[in-house]
Design a protein around this motif. Structure first.
Motif, PDB file in Angstrom:
ATOM      1  N   GLY A  85       7.125  -9.732  -5.956  1.00 36.20           N
ATOM      2  CA  GLY A  85       7.458 -10.299  -6.943  1.00 36.20           C
ATOM      3  C   GLY A  85       6.471 -10.706  -8.680  1.00 36.20           C
ATOM      4  N   THR A  86       5.198 -11.126  -8.613  1.00 33.52           N
ATOM      5  CA  THR A  86       4.851 -11.380  -9.130  1.00 33.52           C
ATOM      6  C   THR A  86       4.363 -10.546 -10.623  1.00 33.52           C
ATOM      7  OG1 THR A  86       3.193 -12.714  -7.047  1.00 33.52           O
ATOM      8  CG2 THR A  86       2.067 -12.677  -9.786  1.00 33.52           C
ATOM      9  N   ILE A  87       4.343  -9.124  -9.648  1.00 33.41           N
ATOM     10  CA  ILE A  87       4.072  -8.317 -10.212  1.00 33.41           C
ATOM     11  C   ILE A  87       5.112  -7.990 -10.969  1.00 33.41           C
ATOM     12  CG2 ILE A  87       3.494  -6.294 -10.813  1.00 33.41           C
ATOM     13  CD1 ILE A  87       1.433  -6.364  -8.856  1.00 33.41           C
ATOM     14  N   VAL A  88       6.232  -7.437 -11.000  1.00 30.68           N
ATOM     15  CA  VAL A  88       7.825  -7.509 -11.201  1.00 30.68           C
ATOM     16  C   VAL A  88       8.196  -8.514 -12.434  1.00 30.68           C
ATOM     17  CG1 VAL A  88      10.205  -6.767 -10.495  1.00 30.68           C
ATOM     18  CG2 VAL A  88       8.861  -6.290  -8.725  1.00 30.68           C
ATOM     19  N   LEU A 105      -0.506  -1.899  -8.508  1.00 36.85           N
ATOM     20  CA  LEU A 105      -0.106  -1.742  -8.801  1.00 36.85           C
ATOM     21  C   LEU A 105       1.087  -1.275  -9.888  1.00 36.85           C
ATOM     22  CD1 LEU A 105       3.041  -2.026  -6.755  1.00 36.85           C
ATOM     23  CD2 LEU A 105       2.855  -3.867  -6.207  1.00 36.85           C
ATOM     24  N   ARG A 106       0.576  -3.119 -10.421  1.00 39.38           N
ATOM     25  CA  ARG A 106       0.285  -3.641 -11.911  1.00 39.38           C
ATOM     26  C   ARG A 106       0.328  -2.310 -12.913  1.00 39.38           C
ATOM     27  NH1 ARG A 106      -1.132  -8.902 -14.898  1.00 39.38           N
ATOM     28  NH2 ARG A 106      -0.028  -8.120 -17.343  1.00 39.38           N
ATOM     29  N   GLN A 107      -0.927  -1.413 -12.830  1.00 38.01           N
ATOM     30  CA  GLN A 107      -1.213  -0.463 -13.110  1.00 38.01           C
ATOM     31  C   GLN A 107      -0.493   1.111 -13.439  1.00 38.01           C
ATOM     32  OE1 GLN A 107      -4.778   0.012 -15.359  1.00 38.01           O
ATOM     33  NE2 GLN A 107      -3.905   2.433 -15.409  1.00 38.01           N
ATOM     34  N   SER A 165       1.257  -0.640  -0.144  1.00 35.34           N
ATOM     35  CA  SER A 165       0.011  -0.041  -0.041  1.00 35.34           C
ATOM     36  C   SER A 165       0.696   1.164   0.108  1.00 35.34           C
ATOM     37  CB  SER A 165      -1.203  -0.340   1.309  1.00 35.34           C
ATOM     38  OG  SER A 165      -0.358  -0.294   1.808  1.00 35.34           O
ATOM     39  N   ARG A 166       1.723   0.797   1.043  1.00 36.70           N
ATOM     40  CA  ARG A 166       2.496   2.549   0.591  1.00 36.70           C
ATOM     41  C   ARG A 166       3.257   2.655  -0.838  1.00 36.70           C
ATOM     42  NH1 ARG A 166       5.089   0.064   5.422  1.00 36.70           N
ATOM     43  NH2 ARG A 166       6.614  -0.587   4.088  1.00 36.70           N
ATOM     44  N   LEU A 167       3.922   1.521  -1.284  1.00 32.10           N
ATOM     45  CA  LEU A 167       3.928   1.592  -3.031  1.00 32.10           C
ATOM     46  C   LEU A 167       2.805   2.232  -3.999  1.00 32.10           C
ATOM     47  CD1 LEU A 167       5.428  -2.199  -3.502  1.00 32.10           C
ATOM     48  CD2 LEU A 167       7.303  -0.008  -3.565  1.00 32.10           C
ATOM     49  N   THR A 168       1.730   2.139  -3.410  1.00 29.66           N
ATOM     50  CA  THR A 168       0.659   2.159  -4.385  1.00 29.66           C
ATOM     51  C   THR A 168      -0.460   3.299  -4.236  1.00 29.66           C
ATOM     52  OG1 THR A 168      -0.946   0.679  -3.259  1.00 29.66           O
ATOM     53  CG2 THR A 168      -0.460   0.298  -5.250  1.00 29.66           C
ATOM     54  N   LEU A 169       0.078   3.733  -2.738  1.00 27.61           N
ATOM     55  CA  LEU A 169      -0.663   5.038  -1.843  1.00 27.61           C
ATOM     56  C   LEU A 169       0.101   6.133  -1.953  1.00 27.61           C
ATOM     57  CD1 LEU A 169      -3.275   3.649   0.691  1.00 27.61           C
ATOM     58  CD2 LEU A 169      -3.587   3.928  -2.283  1.00 27.61           C
ATOM     59  N   ASN A 170       1.987   6.044  -2.402  1.00 31.71           N
ATOM     60  CA  ASN A 170       2.351   7.161  -2.047  1.00 31.71           C
ATOM     61  C   ASN A 170       3.721   7.243  -2.923  1.00 31.71           C
ATOM     62  OD1 ASN A 170       1.369   7.250   0.523  1.00 31.71           O
ATOM     63  ND2 ASN A 170       2.419   6.556   1.549  1.00 31.71           N
ATOM     64  N   HIS A 171       4.013   5.982  -3.027  1.00 28.87           N
ATOM     65  CA  HIS A 171       5.668   6.218  -3.397  1.00 28.87           C
ATOM     66  C   HIS A 171       4.824   6.511  -5.294  1.00 28.87           C
ATOM     67  CE1 HIS A 171       8.762   5.551  -0.815  1.00 28.87           C
ATOM     68  NE2 HIS A 171       8.013   4.819  -0.373  1.00 28.87           N
ATOM     69  N   LEU A 172       4.442   5.362  -6.265  1.00 26.89           N
ATOM     70  CA  LEU A 172       4.004   5.293  -7.366  1.00 26.89           C
ATOM     71  C   LEU A 172       3.311   6.640  -7.500  1.00 26.89           C
ATOM     72  CD1 LEU A 172       3.625   1.247  -7.639  1.00 26.89           C
ATOM     73  CD2 LEU A 172       5.142   2.781  -9.275  1.00 26.89           C
ATOM     74  N   PRO A 173       1.479   6.333  -6.697  1.00 28.04           N
ATOM     75  CA  PRO A 173       1.498   8.465  -7.727  1.00 28.04           C
ATOM     76  C   PRO A 173       2.202   9.857  -7.560  1.00 28.04           C
ATOM     77  CG  PRO A 173      -0.177   7.000  -5.777  1.00 28.04           C
ATOM     78  CD  PRO A 173       1.824   6.401  -5.669  1.00 28.04           C
ATOM     79  N   GLN A 174       2.988   9.576  -6.582  1.00 28.62           N
ATOM     80  CA  GLN A 174       4.021  10.616  -6.141  1.00 28.62           C
ATOM     81  C   GLN A 174       5.135  10.792  -7.943  1.00 28.62           C
ATOM     82  OE1 GLN A 174       6.256  10.977  -2.988  1.00 28.62           O
ATOM     83  NE2 GLN A 174       4.826  10.809  -1.664  1.00 28.62           N
ATOM     84  N   LEU A 175       5.232   9.840  -8.408  1.00 26.99           N
ATOM     85  CA  LEU A 175       6.528   9.828  -9.118  1.00 26.99           C
ATOM     86  C   LEU A 175       5.145  10.220 -11.044  1.00 26.99           C
ATOM     87  CD1 LEU A 175       8.359   6.828  -8.582  1.00 26.99           C
ATOM     88  CD2 LEU A 175       9.142   8.937  -8.211  1.00 26.99           C
ATOM     89  N   ILE A 176       3.801   9.536 -10.311  1.00 20.57           N
ATOM     90  CA  ILE A 176       3.249   9.743 -11.505  1.00 20.57           C
ATOM     91  C   ILE A 176       2.643  10.551 -11.978  1.00 20.57           C
ATOM     92  CG2 ILE A 176       1.212   8.819 -12.376  1.00 20.57           C
ATOM     93  CD1 ILE A 176       1.829   5.485 -11.535  1.00 20.57           C
TER      94      ILE A 176
END
Ligand SMILES: Nc1ncnc2c1ncn2[C@@H]1O[C@H](COP(=O)(O)OP(=O)(O)O)[C@@H](O)[C@H]1O
Ligand SMILES: [Mg+2]
Length: 381
Positions: free
Chosen positions: A166-169, A129-131, A81-92
């Motif tokens: 791992g699955t997504i990567v 996450l995948r999206q 959830s940190r990846l999908t809610l913080n890091h990735l939205p910020q980078l996007i």
């Protein structure tokens, strides 16, 4: 007054990093080689204080210097959830969306209506996450850069989330995306994870067991920071200091720190400073590294180590079994566990020795305090 240049704490970049040049370059090369390069999924393992976090930092530096984006994380609950809610939205937001678009779409992604952002359930977050990774790497590919995700301290208690990630990567790798993954963890944690069938992704990753650094490099890692502060140390004193570290990176910093601080106002570091500094470092290595390392293992494993500590040099497995009152086969199981935890290592036929410097001395002094019999238990169930 001149500032002590050494860094005797965890996760802090050393004043001079030694002995890891090839490994660091390997990671950079994997980024250059493109999708499909095995090194694009890399795992660093090793005992506490061997320099795993520092290696992840270096891997991140390799990525940044190539214009890649980096997400630096630790394997604690809520990783996905940190990846999908913080890091990735910020980078996007910063690298994909234009400001107007962002206002219109808020933090939700195009086409991802219905995702419950409140949830921490990794399987619900997986589509997001995948999206998100797809969207980001698509945009980055236009600039010929990519995304590196690092995860420090990977551990069995986070198996589910690591499996999701791992699955997504793995999917993203298959799609030929500019994505890389680097992780670090204690050898025992990594082994636990690799034994999980579903974590095939981690099993295929490039695995590097970090170990001791050559003493010649260690001497350089001690001398160079000292000279950069305008002070000096003799060759003999420097090699005595290097010897005292046994090449173990945390001790490079701890020994360096303590020899530096003995007489900080003098220019030349004396032989006395070195002797006193080494003794001070030895006194502290127990609570800083050895105690937490011993806390990671079971009572029976600790009793095996205590039984080994009675020897002045390498121990015979058969004698340890005798001291513990167990069969050689049974002792062989401890032996394997402790070798895989990087605490001991084979030293010739049927013999074992300690990997971590000063562990033997520490065990001799602390066996009673740890609640373990000095001679090892007579019977173990
Ligand atoms: N190759 C190296 N050369 C010199 N010092 C190092 C090296 N690797 C790590 N260190 C130092 O050792 C200490 C422990 O490193 P760290 O990466 O935190 O270990 P780990 O994550 O394996 O527990 C830090 O102070 C770091 O600056
Ligand atoms: Mg670390």
């Amino acid at each position: 007054m001149r500032k002590n240049p050494f860094t005797p704490s965890f996760g802090v970049a050393p004043p001079l990093l030694v002995g890891r040049t090839d490994l660091i370059e390997d990671f950079g090369i994997a980024l250059d080689e493109g999708p499909g390069a095995p090194g694009r999924a890399t795992i660093y393992t090793g005992a506490r204080g061997v320099g795993k976090t520092v290696m992840l930092n270096e891997a991140e530096e390799q990525a940044r210097s190539r214009g890649w984006l980096v997400i630096s994380e630790t394997a604690t609950p809520g990783l996905i959830s940190r990846l999908t809610l913080n890091h990735l939205p910020q980078l996007i937001d910063a690298h994909v969306r234009t400001p107007t678009k962002r206002r219109l779409t808020g933090i939700k992604l195009n086409g991802l209506v219905g995702v419950n952002w409140e949830t921490t359930d990794a399987s619900t977050l997986q589509p997001a996450l995948r999206q998100q990774i797809s969207e980001l790497t698509d945009a980055l590919a236009e600039h010929e850069t990519g995304l590196l995700i690092t995860v420090d301290e990977i551990h069995r208690y986070l198996t589910d989330e690591l499996r999701e990630l791992g699955t997504i990567v793995q999917h993203m790798f298959r799609e030929g995306r500019e994505l890389a993954f680097a992780a670090a963890g204690l050898p025992s944690s990594i082994n636990d994870l690799l034994n999980d069938d579903v974590l095939t992704f981690l099993r295929r990753a490039d695995r590097h067991a970090l170990g001791a650094v050559q003493l010649g490099h260690v001497a350089e890692a001690i001398r160079n920071p000292i000279e950069r502060t305008g002070r000096s140390i003799s060759d003999d004193a420097c090699s005595a200091a290097a010897d005292a570290t046994s090449g173990y990176p945390f001790l490079i910093q701890l020994v360096g720190y303590h020899i530096w601080r003995q007489s900080p106002t003098t220019t030349a570091i004396s032989d006395d400073d070195v002797a006193t500094g080494i003794a001070a470092a030895r006194r502290r290595v127990g609570s800083l590294v050895l105690e937490p390392s011993l806390a990671d293992i079971s009572d029976v494993d600790r009793s095996f180590l205590v039984a080994m500590s009675h020897d002045d040099g390498p121990s015979k497995t058969s004698e340890i079994a005798q001291r513990l009152g167990v069969s050689t086969t049974y002792a062989g199981q401890y032996r394997l566990r402790l070798i895989s935890a990087d605490l001991i290592t084979p030293a010739g036929f049927g013999k074992l020795t300690f990997t971590m410097p000063y562990l033997r001395e520490y065990l001799r002094g602390h066996a009673a305090a740890m609640g373990l019999p000095q001679q090892g238990p007579k019977e173990l169930s």
